[in-house]
Design a protein around this motif. Structure first.
Motif, PDB file in Angstrom:
ATOM      1  N   GLN A 247       0.826  -1.200   0.000  1.00 23.39           N
ATOM      2  CA  GLN A 247       0.000   0.000   0.000  1.00 23.39           C
ATOM      3  C   GLN A 247       0.869   1.262   0.000  1.00 23.39           C
ATOM      4  OE1 GLN A 247      -2.953  -0.133   3.133  1.00 23.39           O
ATOM      5  NE2 GLN A 247      -3.422  -2.285   2.708  1.00 23.39           N
ATOM      6  N   ALA A 248       1.963   1.225   0.777  1.00 29.45           N
ATOM      7  CA  ALA A 248       2.856   2.386   0.826  1.00 29.45           C
ATOM      8  C   ALA A 248       3.515   2.622  -0.529  1.00 29.45           C
ATOM      9  CB  ALA A 248       3.920   2.170   1.907  1.00 29.45           C
ATOM     10  N   LEU A 249       3.923   1.546  -1.196  1.00 28.40           N
ATOM     11  CA  LEU A 249       4.538   1.690  -2.514  1.00 28.40           C
ATOM     12  C   LEU A 249       3.540   2.220  -3.534  1.00 28.40           C
ATOM     13  CD1 LEU A 249       6.647  -1.589  -2.545  1.00 28.40           C
ATOM     14  CD2 LEU A 249       7.566   0.736  -2.544  1.00 28.40           C
ATOM     15  N   ARG A 250       2.295   1.747  -3.471  1.00 34.04           N
ATOM     16  CA  ARG A 250       1.263   2.263  -4.373  1.00 34.04           C
ATOM     17  C   ARG A 250       1.038   3.754  -4.120  1.00 34.04           C
ATOM     18  NH1 ARG A 250       1.661  -1.572  -8.019  1.00 34.04           N
ATOM     19  NH2 ARG A 250       0.761  -3.593  -7.409  1.00 34.04           N
ATOM     20  N   ALA A 251       1.087   4.133  -2.843  1.00 33.19           N
ATOM     21  CA  ALA A 251       0.884   5.542  -2.510  1.00 33.19           C
ATOM     22  C   ALA A 251       1.985   6.418  -3.100  1.00 33.19           C
ATOM     23  CB  ALA A 251       0.827   5.715  -0.989  1.00 33.19           C
ATOM     24  N   LEU A 252       3.210   5.854  -3.212  1.00 34.31           N
ATOM     25  CA  LEU A 252       4.317   6.619  -3.797  1.00 34.31           C
ATOM     26  C   LEU A 252       4.083   6.925  -5.276  1.00 34.31           C
ATOM     27  CD1 LEU A 252       7.421   4.878  -2.175  1.00 34.31           C
ATOM     28  CD2 LEU A 252       6.567   7.180  -1.717  1.00 34.31           C
ATOM     29  N   GLN A 253       3.165   6.193  -5.895  1.00 32.83           N
ATOM     30  CA  GLN A 253       2.838   6.434  -7.308  1.00 32.83           C
ATOM     31  C   GLN A 253       1.762   7.507  -7.481  1.00 32.83           C
ATOM     32  OE1 GLN A 253       1.828   2.222  -8.152  1.00 32.83           O
ATOM     33  NE2 GLN A 253       3.396   2.343  -9.752  1.00 32.83           N
ATOM     34  N   SER A 254       1.174   7.913  -6.362  1.00 30.01           N
ATOM     35  CA  SER A 254       0.057   8.844  -6.426  1.00 30.01           C
ATOM     36  C   SER A 254       0.509  10.249  -6.837  1.00 30.01           C
ATOM     37  CB  SER A 254      -0.647   8.898  -5.065  1.00 30.01           C
ATOM     38  OG  SER A 254      -1.646   9.891  -5.055  1.00 30.01           O
ATOM     39  N   SER A 255      -0.411  10.980  -7.461  1.00 27.01           N
ATOM     40  CA  SER A 255      -0.146  12.382  -7.776  1.00 27.01           C
ATOM     41  C   SER A 255      -0.430  13.285  -6.585  1.00 27.01           C
ATOM     42  CB  SER A 255      -1.010  12.822  -8.966  1.00 27.01           C
ATOM     43  OG  SER A 255      -2.395  12.646  -8.661  1.00 27.01           O
ATOM     44  N   ASP A 256      -1.025  12.707  -5.537  1.00 24.30           N
ATOM     45  CA  ASP A 256      -1.344  13.458  -4.327  1.00 24.30           C
ATOM     46  C   ASP A 256      -0.110  13.508  -3.418  1.00 24.30           C
ATOM     47  OD1 ASP A 256      -2.175  14.036  -1.614  1.00 24.30           O
ATOM     48  OD2 ASP A 256      -4.237  13.746  -2.299  1.00 24.30           O
ATOM     49  N   GLU A 257       0.379  14.691  -3.140  1.00 23.18           N
ATOM     50  CA  GLU A 257       1.597  14.850  -2.349  1.00 23.18           C
ATOM     51  C   GLU A 257       1.459  14.239  -0.963  1.00 23.18           C
ATOM     52  OE1 GLU A 257       5.310  15.636  -1.067  1.00 23.18           O
ATOM     53  OE2 GLU A 257       4.541  15.789  -3.117  1.00 23.18           O
ATOM     54  N   SER A 258       0.293  14.400  -0.314  1.00 27.06           N
ATOM     55  CA  SER A 258       0.112  13.855   1.030  1.00 27.06           C
ATOM     56  C   SER A 258       0.146  12.331   1.021  1.00 27.06           C
ATOM     57  CB  SER A 258      -1.211  14.354   1.632  1.00 27.06           C
ATOM     58  OG  SER A 258      -2.314  13.876   0.884  1.00 27.06           O
ATOM     59  N   LYS A 259      -0.405  11.723  -0.031  1.00 23.86           N
ATOM     60  CA  LYS A 259      -0.355  10.258  -0.140  1.00 23.86           C
ATOM     61  C   LYS A 259       1.083   9.788  -0.352  1.00 23.86           C
ATOM     62  CE  LYS A 259      -5.044   9.379  -1.811  1.00 23.86           C
ATOM     63  NZ  LYS A 259      -5.877   8.819  -2.909  1.00 23.86           N
ATOM     64  N   ARG A 260       1.819  10.515  -1.203  1.00 19.12           N
ATOM     65  CA  ARG A 260       3.222  10.144  -1.415  1.00 19.12           C
ATOM     66  C   ARG A 260       4.018  10.262  -0.116  1.00 19.12           C
ATOM     67  NH1 ARG A 260       2.792  13.284  -6.100  1.00 19.12           N
ATOM     68  NH2 ARG A 260       4.163  14.888  -5.211  1.00 19.12           N
ATOM     69  N   GLN A 261       3.728  11.304   0.651  1.00 20.45           N
ATOM     70  CA  GLN A 261       4.405  11.477   1.930  1.00 20.45           C
ATOM     71  C   GLN A 261       4.084  10.327   2.879  1.00 20.45           C
ATOM     72  OE1 GLN A 261       6.697  13.627   2.790  1.00 20.45           O
ATOM     73  NE2 GLN A 261       6.855  12.826   4.879  1.00 20.45           N
ATOM     74  N   GLY A 262       2.809   9.949   2.917  1.00 21.80           N
ATOM     75  CA  GLY A 262       2.419   8.815   3.760  1.00 21.80           C
ATOM     76  C   GLY A 262       3.078   7.526   3.319  1.00 21.80           C
ATOM     77  N   GLY A 263       3.179   7.339   1.998  1.00 22.24           N
ATOM     78  CA  GLY A 263       3.847   6.147   1.480  1.00 22.24           C
ATOM     79  C   GLY A 263       5.305   6.100   1.874  1.00 22.24           C
ATOM     80  N   ALA A 264       5.995   7.229   1.754  1.00 22.31           N
ATOM     81  CA  ALA A 264       7.406   7.297   2.129  1.00 22.31           C
ATOM     82  C   ALA A 264       7.592   6.992   3.612  1.00 22.31           C
ATOM     83  CB  ALA A 264       7.976   8.678   1.794  1.00 22.31           C
ATOM     84  N   GLU A 265       6.685   7.508   4.436  1.00 22.77           N
ATOM     85  CA  GLU A 265       6.770   7.248   5.882  1.00 22.77           C
ATOM     86  C   GLU A 265       6.550   5.767   6.179  1.00 22.77           C
ATOM     87  OE1 GLU A 265       3.894   9.869   7.537  1.00 22.77           O
ATOM     88  OE2 GLU A 265       5.150  11.673   7.316  1.00 22.77           O
ATOM     89  N   GLY A 266       5.637   5.130   5.426  1.00 20.24           N
ATOM     90  CA  GLY A 266       5.395   3.698   5.627  1.00 20.24           C
ATOM     91  C   GLY A 266       6.612   2.857   5.269  1.00 20.24           C
ATOM     92  N   ILE A 267       7.260   3.206   4.157  1.00 18.50           N
ATOM     93  CA  ILE A 267       8.467   2.477   3.747  1.00 18.50           C
ATOM     94  C   ILE A 267       9.579   2.695   4.759  1.00 18.50           C
ATOM     95  CG2 ILE A 267      10.256   2.265   1.983  1.00 18.50           C
ATOM     96  CD1 ILE A 267       7.545   1.139   1.159  1.00 18.50           C
ATOM     97  N   GLU A 268       9.736   3.930   5.196  1.00 15.42           N
ATOM     98  CA  GLU A 268      10.784   4.223   6.175  1.00 15.42           C
ATOM     99  C   GLU A 268      10.541   3.470   7.475  1.00 15.42           C
ATOM    100  OE1 GLU A 268      13.050   8.003   8.323  1.00 15.42           O
ATOM    101  OE2 GLU A 268      11.322   8.355   7.020  1.00 15.42           O
ATOM    102  N   ASP A 269       9.271   3.344   7.870  1.00 16.94           N
ATOM    103  CA  ASP A 269       8.942   2.645   9.110  1.00 16.94           C
ATOM    104  C   ASP A 269       9.391   1.187   9.061  1.00 16.94           C
ATOM    105  OD1 ASP A 269       7.412   2.275  11.713  1.00 16.94           O
ATOM    106  OD2 ASP A 269       6.333   0.874  10.409  1.00 16.94           O
TER     107      ASP A 269
END
Length: 361
Positions: A247-269
């Motif tokens: 889900q975090a990786l899919r979020a990194l593909q989003s055009s929504d900046e907040s979703k990309r930020q959430g995805g990056a935080e999930g991967i980092e976690d």
């Protein structure tokens, strides 16, 4: 201990027999396949002739599903003063023995935490257990004499005794042994239909992750059949992490900046939790893990090159704590990664360069 019988002459049984025979114990070998016992005997692990009387210790080294029956048969024939098994699961065989009504006072469950990707007597070595943990799971019924025999076996094999509850052991090996085997196999399975161009890019990382995927599937089916619940529990946790990571990786593909930020935080976690878990893996000689620096040296694939580089490091007064080799694709060369104390990096690098070695930064 002067005499022993090893029932099951695969990798573990034959290795234990080699260690005992090498230290003066008279070892008798038995196997459902007489040819395997003869092979083990030819390697110097003992004799495939049955003992004339009771031996000191019977070591049952058969697959987990057959441990209880093999022990019950040996106990019924009174072949030894003490009995133990070396199966990789402990709770199940003990409960099966209880169900068979066997007197457990002469028995102790054990598990040497050592092995190889290859199986069978030809893969056995007398030093397989040296420095490795060997788990003992005594119960209140276990005679002191039997515990002492088990401890003597561990000492003769130069392993390190660790006393645990049987079910706690099974949960532990599900985490540190059985689940990694499945995950390694799952990653390696991605390579089966992969494009040849992708496979040619394989580096040390994929080799490290998939090394144990080369293990015998039949052996692992037997092991996992004996410990399915704890392994499934660990895998369920891994599956939850996988779902969140996808889900975090899919979020990194989003055009929504907040979703990309959430995805990056999930991967980092998940990566940070991996860092924290890795730190807990015991280091050299079982001590707390140390932080080493890497000195990478270009080396040709020629006889004697590794010996020469180790000798040159010794001349520099530097101890090599660990070593890895990353082979170059399509070339007769590779990088030797020498792990050393941080304070030794400058000395080793300068000394190796003086002796003509090419150091890679």
């Amino acid at each position: 201990m002067r005499t022993a019988v090893v029932i099951g002459t695969g990798l573990i049984g034959t290795s234990a027999a080699l260690a005992l025979a090498g230290r003066g114990v008279a070892v008798h070998l038995a196997d459902h396949d007489p040819e395997r016992a003869r092979t083990a005997a030819a390697l110097g692990a003992g004799t495939d002739e049955p003992p004339e009387g009771r031996v000191d210790l019977a070591i049952v080294a058969v697959p987990p599903a057959h441990v209880a029956n093999a022990l019950a048969e040996a106990m019924g024939a009174s072949v030894a003063r003490g009995y133990l098994d070396v199966a990789s699961v402990k709770g199940g065989p003990r409960r099966e023995l209880e169900a068979l009504g066997v007197d457990l006072s002469s028995y102790i469950g054990t598990h040497p935490m050592s092995g190889k990707e290859r199986s069978g007597p030809l893969a056995a070595t007398a030093d397989l257990f040296e420095g490795r943990p060997w788990v003992l799971t005594p119960t209140r019924d276990t005679d002191t004499e039997v515990l002492n025999l088990a401890l003597e076996l561990v000492a003769l094999c130069r392993a390190v005794p660790v006393v645990m509850d049987a079910d706690a052991h099974d949960r532990a090996v599900a985490l540190v042994s059985h689940t990694p085997q499945l995950i390694s196999s799952m990653v390696a399975a991605r390579l089966e239909e992969a494009d040849d161009t992708a496979v040619r890019l394989c580096g040390q990382g994929i080799r490290d992750v998939t090394r144990i995927a080369a293990s015998d599937p039949r052996m692992w089916v037997e092991i996992l059949t004996a410990n399915p619940g704890p392994v499934a529990d660990v895998l369920a946790g891994v599956a939850a992490d996988l779902d969140e990571t996808v889900q975090a990786l899919r979020a990194l593909q989003s055009s929504d900046e907040s979703k990309r930020q959430g995805g990056a935080e999930g991967i980092e976690d998940v990566l940070r939790r991996g860092n924290a878990g890795r730190v807990r893996v015991p280091g050299k000689h079982g001590a707390a893990p140390a932080s080493y620096e890497i000195v990478a040296v270009l080396i040709s694939d020629q006889p004697g090159e590794l010996a020469r580089i180790f000798a040159d490091a010794g001349r520099a007064g530097v101890n090599i704590e660990d070593v890895r080799i990353e082979h170059a694709t399509g070339q007769q060369a590779g990088l030797v990664q020498l792990m050393v104390e941080p304070s030794a990096v400058t000395v080793l690098t300068a000394s190796l360069r003086e002796r003509g070695w090419s150091i890679r930064q």
